[in-house]
Design an enzyme around this catalytic site. Structure first.
Site, short mmCIF file in Angstrom:
data_model
loop_
_atom_site.label_atom_id
_atom_site.label_comp_id
_atom_site.label_asym_id
_atom_site.label_seq_id
_atom_site.Cartn_x
_atom_site.Cartn_y
_atom_site.Cartn_z
N ASP A 169 -9.13 -1.07 -4.51
CA ASP A 169 -10.01 -2.20 -4.20
C ASP A 169 -10.65 -2.06 -2.82
OD1 ASP A 169 -7.41 -2.64 -3.05
OD2 ASP A 169 -7.85 -4.77 -2.82
N ASP A 174 -12.31 3.02 4.05
CA ASP A 174 -11.17 2.19 3.62
C ASP A 174 -11.18 2.00 2.12
OD1 ASP A 174 -9.08 0.43 3.55
OD2 ASP A 174 -10.16 -1.23 4.42
N GLU A 216 -4.71 -4.29 -2.52
CA GLU A 216 -4.22 -4.22 -1.14
C GLU A 216 -4.95 -5.21 -0.26
OE1 GLU A 216 -3.87 -3.00 3.07
OE2 GLU A 216 -5.71 -3.11 1.89
N GLU A 217 -6.26 -5.32 -0.46
CA GLU A 217 -7.07 -6.18 0.41
C GLU A 217 -6.76 -7.67 0.22
OE1 GLU A 217 -8.53 -4.92 2.76
OE2 GLU A 217 -9.26 -2.93 2.24
N GLU A 268 -2.57 4.43 4.20
CA GLU A 268 -3.79 4.55 4.98
C GLU A 268 -3.55 4.43 6.48
OE1 GLU A 268 -6.48 1.16 4.30
OE2 GLU A 268 -4.73 0.14 3.51
N HIS A 303 -14.16 -2.44 6.74
CA HIS A 303 -14.59 -3.82 6.45
C HIS A 303 -15.92 -4.18 7.11
CE1 HIS A 303 -10.20 -5.26 5.46
NE2 HIS A 303 -10.43 -4.03 5.05
ZN LIG Z 1 -7.40 -0.16 3.32
#
Ligand SMILES: [Zn+2]
Length: 436
Positions: free
Chosen positions: A97, A128, A162-163, A190, A390
């Site tokens: 995601d 990311d 994850e987000e 990450e 982001h």
């Molecule tokens: Zn990430």
């Protein structure tokens, strides 16, 4: 005299263009482009991303499994078998995601176009962390193609949320039978980009607390004049002042620590203020939302008691709700007593890769893994790269991306070659709780 100079510079320019074109058509770059073009914004349907990974696993004849513990949130598991499947494995984790991105926010190119300009790929997920997923795959594919036999099994796992906090992905996965079957010894997750030559290596994450403080007071006509101690806004002002005083104290620690070590300080941000019904009405209630990331040596119970005291002193009728209250996750041991650290750091030293062990300001899925009792490292090989996770115009130099593949080849080969006898049965001996 000027004539040859122009010829030379034209030649250099032409050469740069040829190199950039060659890099852009590298199969690994094309794969990353294809993956970034799948819009996996949180809560989107992940079926196309799962199909993408199935295709890649099939191309290498690898066992492919989808674990769906919550409907609509698939976890992909791809196995690269080593020669001894009875010993603990290496888990290479990433998440499918990505956070939302809209062209109108100022993107130079559509955020899911993966457009390459001057050797730089623009797109949500380029940092990311879709680049890392493709680097894992390419590194393993090349090791296999080069006839390298790994001792330990290596699993690529790809998470769905994850987000959003991993409630439907990593957290339940760690409790599942499917995870237990992987017999994990260490997890890679990450890291981040920084515009410095060294690559950060995360060995611990901070604890995330998000709280909502609601102050209740008299509701009255906007022309009346109750004392501050009776109004919702007066009480909230007291709460804000106390939190901001603490914030100043921690900010002083932050400025001393610099960007590369977020462990020593607790960050506090007042991110939402809600309340009020009309311009001429004193509101009955006002609420404040704080996002707090506890320093790694903060004792949670003591900190909670401090917050309670601040609120009690701010006035009566103030309520506190925890929106998010994580517990401390241990740190992975970064000394040679941990064979996984030894394998990682010696592989880095062998290829002259400067790594910098640190605690990041944010947090990753690795915190859940460490909390479940497994050593984990966060690492994304993106040196000399501005931090754009982001952000609008998230992008990655494709040369940096391609250089990351042989880096992972070295690290994965080193980790997956640790002799069976070198790893203790009790993996928690490679973890340390810093706030105890
Ligand atoms: Zn990430």
């Amino acid at each position: 005299m000027w004539f040859p100079v122009i010829i030379v510079s034209t030649c250099i320019l032409a050469l740069q263009e040829v190199t950039a074109a060659a890099l852009a058509s590298d199969p690994a770059v094309l794969l990353l482009q294809e993956y970034v073009q799948i819009n996996t914004t949180s809560n989107n349907n992940l079926t196309p991303a799962v199909a993408f990974w199935k295709k890649l696993a099939d191309a290498e004849g690898l066992p492919f499994n989808v674990v769906e513990l919550n409907q609509g949130y698939p976890i992909v598991v791809i196995k690269w078998a080593g020669s001894n499947s009875s010993i603990s494995s290496i888990m290479l984790n990433s998440h499918m995601d990505v956070v939302p991105a809209k062209q109108e926010d100022g993107w130079k190119f559509p955020p899911f176009s993966a457009h390459i300009e001057n050797g730089v790929m623009y797109g949500r997920g380029t940092q990311d962390m879709k680049s890392v997923s493709i680097q894992y795959y390419e590194a393993l594919r090349r090791l296999k193609a080069n006839g390298v036999t790994l001792l330990r099994d290596v699993y690529m796992t790809l998470m769905p949320d994850e987000e959003l906090g991993a409630e439907k992905g990593m957290i339940p996965f760690l409790q599942s039978e499917e995870f237990a079957k992987l017999n994990v010894g260490v997890e890679l997750d990450e890291g981040t980009s920084y515009d410095i030559p060294s690559i950060p290596l995360f060995y611990q994450d901070k604890v995330v607390w998000q709280i909502e403080v609601t102050c209740h007071g008299v509701a009255a006509h906007g022309s009346t004049f109750p004392p501050n101690s009776a109004t919702a806004t007066g009480k909230c002002a007291n709460v804000i002042n106390r939190f901001l005083k603490f914030r100043d104290e921690e900010y002083a620690k932050y400025t001393k620590a610099g960007i590369t070590d977020a462990g020593p300080y607790t960050s506090v941000n007042l991110n939402r203020i809600n309340g009020g019904v009309a311009n001429n009405v004193i509101p009955a209630s006002v609420s404040l939302t704080f996002d707090i990331r506890l320093g790694t040596s903060v004792n949670e119970e003591e900190f909670e008691a401090r917050i309670n005291k601040w609120i009690a002193k701010a006035g009566d009728n103030i309520t506190l709700t925890y929106i998010n209250k994580n517990h401390q996750s241990p740190a992975t041991v970064i000394s040679d007593s941990n064979p996984f650290w030894k394998a990682f750091s010696s592989a880095a030293a062998k290829i002259n890769l400067p790594i910098m062990p640190m605690v990041p300001p944010g947090s990753t899925d690795a915190r859940h893994v460490r909390r479940a009792g497994y050593p984990a490292f966060g690492f994304s090989p993106m040196p000399n790269t501005p931090f754009l996770l982001h952000s609008v115009n998230e992008r990655l130099d494709i040369e940096v991306f391609l250089k990351g593949i042989p880096i992972y080849q070295s690290i994965i080969e080193s980790l997956a070659s640790i002799p069976a006898a070198d790893v203790a049965d009790n993996l928690s001996s490679y973890l340390i709780y810093t706030a105890d």
